[in-house]
Design a protein around this motif. Sequence first.
Motif, mmCIF file in Angstrom:
data_model
loop_
_atom_site.group_PDB
_atom_site.id
_atom_site.type_symbol
_atom_site.label_atom_id
_atom_site.label_comp_id
_atom_site.label_asym_id
_atom_site.label_seq_id
_atom_site.Cartn_x
_atom_site.Cartn_y
_atom_site.Cartn_z
ATOM 1 N N TYR A 187 23.223 33.173 45.310
ATOM 2 C CA TYR A 187 24.663 33.342 45.071
ATOM 3 C C TYR A 187 25.435 32.220 45.779
ATOM 4 C CZ TYR A 187 29.337 35.445 45.388
ATOM 5 O OH TYR A 187 30.685 35.681 45.312
ATOM 6 N N GLY A 224 30.157 41.961 34.842
ATOM 7 C CA GLY A 224 29.122 41.391 35.700
ATOM 8 C C GLY A 224 28.338 42.416 36.494
ATOM 9 N N ILE A 242 24.338 42.456 36.435
ATOM 10 C CA ILE A 242 23.566 42.289 37.665
ATOM 11 C C ILE A 242 22.633 43.485 37.865
ATOM 12 C CG2 ILE A 242 23.697 42.134 40.192
ATOM 13 C CD1 ILE A 242 26.486 40.732 39.680
ATOM 14 N N SER A 291 26.408 34.655 39.513
ATOM 15 C CA SER A 291 27.425 35.438 40.220
ATOM 16 C C SER A 291 28.211 34.560 41.177
ATOM 17 C CB SER A 291 26.767 36.584 40.991
ATOM 18 O OG SER A 291 26.189 37.506 40.116
ATOM 19 N N PHE A 333 31.987 35.975 41.510
ATOM 20 C CA PHE A 333 31.929 37.433 41.507
ATOM 21 C C PHE A 333 32.034 37.912 42.954
ATOM 22 C CE2 PHE A 333 29.724 41.550 41.101
ATOM 23 C CZ PHE A 333 30.395 42.066 40.005
ATOM 24 N N PHE A 387 28.404 42.284 44.508
ATOM 25 C CA PHE A 387 27.118 41.688 44.153
ATOM 26 C C PHE A 387 26.001 42.269 45.020
ATOM 27 C CE2 PHE A 387 23.854 38.559 45.158
ATOM 28 C CZ PHE A 387 23.275 38.423 43.904
#
Length: 178
Positions: A56, A87, A91, A108, A113, A118
């Motif tokens: 990420y 999202g 995910i 992400s 995001f 996340f």
Amino acid sequence: DWSILVLGIVAFTEAIFSPFPPDPLLVAIGIFRLDLIVLLSVFVTISSVTGATLGYALGRTFGKSIAYRLVPSRRIESAEVMFKKYGMWVILLAAFTPIPYKVFAILSGVMNFDIRRFVLVSLIGRGMRFISLAFLVLIFGDDVKRFISGNFEILTAGIGVTVGIILFAYLLTRRARH
């Protein structure tokens, strides 16, 4: 035990760049260490999400500039809106199924995001995947190793399709209400 260290490294790197999933190693070690299988599945979950968090960060740091070189800005902005909206579900699905989780971890970051969402969704999805696997090992022992080894892609794809259909139906009914 060195095998547990290797398991953690495999889980960490698979969430960023490695093509080797930790599942078969988790099953193999778990069969020999049934007393630790649930703890090992939690360890793999945390290792995987930690690796994904690095992915990420890489996506957030470097991904957008690369994306803007390859894709028109209006498409990136459109994708960002869609990713912010859906999202979480993408995910979750990628974290649980053989869909390349690492791609969505990096994406992400690129799509900016929310990092807390996340990590939370990743912990849920990866936890469901690895802890379910641990309980299958506890229940079926060595038989599950042979069954999962021969049918891993079909099993996770089937579960992924089922989850995807449920999510799609949920989104359709939610949209119909608004």
